[in-house]
Every structure is written in C-alpha cells, then in structure tokens.
Design an enzyme around this catalytic site. Sequence first.
Site, PDB file in Angstrom:
ATOM      1  N   TYR A 120       0.838  -1.008   0.088  1.00 11.43           N
ATOM      2  CA  TYR A 120      -0.144   0.030  -0.033  1.00 11.43           C
ATOM      3  C   TYR A 120       0.984   1.231   0.078  1.00 11.43           C
ATOM      4  O   TYR A 120       2.097   1.252   0.442  1.00 11.43           O
ATOM      5  CB  TYR A 120      -0.795   0.132   1.181  1.00 11.43           C
ATOM      6  CG  TYR A 120      -0.322   0.206   2.685  1.00 11.43           C
ATOM      7  CD1 TYR A 120      -0.258   1.291   3.166  1.00 11.43           C
ATOM      8  CD2 TYR A 120       0.091  -0.845   3.065  1.00 11.43           C
ATOM      9  CE1 TYR A 120       0.498   1.407   4.461  1.00 11.43           C
ATOM     10  CE2 TYR A 120       0.967  -0.875   4.335  1.00 11.43           C
ATOM     11  CZ  TYR A 120       0.925   0.574   5.039  1.00 11.43           C
ATOM     12  OH  TYR A 120       1.574   0.550   6.427  1.00 11.43           O
ATOM     13  N   ASN A 174      10.245  -5.635   7.692  1.00 15.37           N
ATOM     14  CA  ASN A 174      11.037  -4.491   8.011  1.00 15.37           C
ATOM     15  C   ASN A 174      12.338  -4.687   8.175  1.00 15.37           C
ATOM     16  O   ASN A 174      12.645  -5.305   9.259  1.00 15.37           O
ATOM     17  CB  ASN A 174      10.404  -3.568   8.814  1.00 15.37           C
ATOM     18  CG  ASN A 174       9.215  -2.690   8.278  1.00 15.37           C
ATOM     19  OD1 ASN A 174       8.824  -2.639   7.226  1.00 15.37           O
ATOM     20  ND2 ASN A 174       8.369  -2.323   9.391  1.00 15.37           N
ATOM     21  N   TYR A 176      15.865  -3.103   9.678  1.00 15.35           N
ATOM     22  CA  TYR A 176      16.577  -1.988  10.179  1.00 15.35           C
ATOM     23  C   TYR A 176      17.958  -2.221  10.497  1.00 15.35           C
ATOM     24  O   TYR A 176      18.474  -3.123  10.950  1.00 15.35           O
ATOM     25  CB  TYR A 176      15.690  -1.560  11.471  1.00 15.35           C
ATOM     26  CG  TYR A 176      14.384  -1.151  11.618  1.00 15.35           C
ATOM     27  CD1 TYR A 176      13.940  -0.024  11.464  1.00 15.35           C
ATOM     28  CD2 TYR A 176      13.451  -2.231  11.810  1.00 15.35           C
ATOM     29  CE1 TYR A 176      12.594   0.171  11.384  1.00 15.35           C
ATOM     30  CE2 TYR A 176      11.985  -2.048  11.732  1.00 15.35           C
ATOM     31  CZ  TYR A 176      11.382  -0.698  11.377  1.00 15.35           C
ATOM     32  OH  TYR A 176      10.204  -0.423  11.575  1.00 15.35           O
ATOM     33  N   HIS A 185       3.019   6.244  14.134  1.00 12.93           N
ATOM     34  CA  HIS A 185       1.932   6.174  13.017  1.00 12.93           C
ATOM     35  C   HIS A 185       0.941   5.069  13.909  1.00 12.93           C
ATOM     36  O   HIS A 185       1.152   4.378  14.704  1.00 12.93           O
ATOM     37  CB  HIS A 185       2.362   5.613  11.715  1.00 12.93           C
ATOM     38  CG  HIS A 185       2.974   4.311  11.962  1.00 12.93           C
ATOM     39  ND1 HIS A 185       4.105   3.902  12.376  1.00 12.93           N
ATOM     40  CD2 HIS A 185       2.409   3.036  11.500  1.00 12.93           C
ATOM     41  CE1 HIS A 185       4.510   2.552  12.402  1.00 12.93           C
ATOM     42  NE2 HIS A 185       3.336   1.886  12.041  1.00 12.93           N
TER      43      HIS A 185
END
Length: 358
Positions: A120, A174, A176, A185
């Site tokens: 998205y 994800n 990192y 968020h």
Amino acid sequence: MAASGYSDLREKLKSMTPHRDEYKNKFVDGTSNGKGRKRKFRESDDDEYEHSDDSVEHREQEASRVSSSILQKNIFTPEECAFIEEKIDDVVARGEAGLYREHTVDRAPLRNKYFFGEGYTYGSQLEKRGPGQERLYRKGEVDDIPNWVHELVIKRLVSTGVVPEGFVNSAVINDYQPGGCIVSHVDPQHIFARPIVSVSFFSDSALCFGCRFQFKPIRVSEPVFVLPVRRGSVTVLSGYAADEITHCIRPQDIKERRAVIILRKTRPDAPRLDSDSPLSSSPVERRAPLKAKRSHRKADPDAAHRPRVLEMDKEENRHPSHSRHRRHSISSENYWRRGQDSDKHRESSGRKVKMRRH
C-alpha cells in the site's frame, strides 16, 4: 559519512542533549495564577501542544490502556530464529539483485520494507495527504507471500492460537540498520483489520507508544509506554494500542540490525489505486520482475549491513542555503489525528505543495 558528520540517527539525538534543558524551558503560562495552569511548547514547526499539570496522571492511565491491549508471546527458539533470519537475508539479496516487482521493495535511510501479498501507499507516496488516503496497490503489483513465511511463521502462529487459519494475507518485512527508525503512526484502519501481529528477529529492541518526532535534527519526545521486544517474540496489537495511540521505533532503540515480520489481514472493502494512477503499474510491468539497478553488483546477503548516508544529510548538502527554511514533511500515518485540521489549513491558505516521490 555525510558532510554534517552523522551516519547514525542516534548520534543526531545525542547531539541535542546539551540543549535539552533549554528546549524544555520554552513554556508560556496559560493563566496568571499557578493553579491548574497549562503550559505550551512547540513540538514541531507547525503545531503547538498543551500539557497540563495533571499530564503525568493522564499518561499513566494511557500507559495502562496500552499495556492491557497488547499480547506478547515467546514462540520462536534461537535456533528457529537463526533459520528464519537466513531466509530474511535471502530476501535482502533478491531485492538487491532486482528480482522483485517494483512495489515489493521500498527503500529508506537505514530501513528497507519488503511487501508481500498486499502492498500500500503511505507517507510521501500518497497522491493526497491526510488520514484515510492510503491505498492498496492493484492485485499482482507486489510479490506473493514467500512459502517459507507460510511454513515457518504463519503456521506456527496458527498452531499456537495467535491468529486463525486463513487470517493473514499481507506480510511485510522491515529490515532496520543501527540507528534506523519508523516514525509514529497508526496502521491504517481502513486498510487493515485487527489484530496486528509482528515477530522480531536478529536482535532485541523496543516499540514505543505516544511519541512525537521532530526533524533536522531528529529527536523524539518521551513515550507514553515502552514495550521491550525480544528476538523471537510475537507481539499482538489490538484495541487501544492498535487504534487510539501511535506507535514507533526510535533511533536509539535500534542498536544492532533488527528485522520484523508484520502479519496482517486487509479489509475486503479496502480502497485500491485506480488503474490510471501514476503509482500503479501496467499489467505488463506487473508480470515482469524488476531489473537490477546496478547490473555489475552481485547479490550480497550482507548488503543490509552496509551503512547508508541519511537522506536528510544529502538534502542539506545539495541545498545548504535553503535547508534551514524547509519544513519537515508530514506523514499521514505520523499525523493521523491532526490530518483533517492540516488539510483545512492548506485549503484556506491557497498554497500548493509540491510532493516529492521517493
């Protein structure tokens, strides 16, 4: 290393320490007497927040609400983690080799995202800023969920009762690097059903709730609640923790490389990009894998370990005379609660904002 001398966001945070007291003293009394007064201080270039004297009690109540709506389980053993981490390294190598579709890989300084099943738009990718503007890509524009995610992760969560069979249709990895972060968020409620499930790998870290980010230099306010997340642990967010307060990963909480697999279910009525959207690929492009950006580079499983120059530092080097005048960009996820007010302000001011695509 960038010309400003920083390659790690944590260094930028530490550089602000001498000025911390000066920053906290920027208060304006709301009343003439000392009882029940409110104090204002600027959290960003665009907004002011009020903090009353009873904020400590309020934060404690909010922390209790967050804690009560989080479930954590230690499911994966160190041996199982190591095997899954090898699979994650393979995903990184395939991404470096350009073997995924265009919208599968999303790169940012010190953090890469890999969308599988569903992807998205968010942040700077949005055609229109504001809460609820996120859109799913058209079907087929990101790669399918890898078999190893189904076999090694999702099936394990089903067998332990974390999620029901057939719940997960979206998996995001994800990855990192030390000092990396993701700003505050709320996962878009019109896109994803609840709960939100994540599994941590490579190292321990922390998930923070109720923080506010500031930029240039980057700094983060004190969180309402800090949740330690261990390697191999499963975190489930629902209720208040998922919908009523923001969550983030702070730069100082990523001391070593860390990866998280986020498993979610998209809502049946979640909006998708139109076929004529500039962010939507053509059917031919969707079927063809991405070509490697650098054909002379070999796929490297350790590619994610290489340090990268922060985008904010590169921008300052390109436009040193203008960098101090620029406002920080506002992520719709980071500012989901104030998005409607900011939209009204932009409409009334008549200013047009040129959005950059990353």
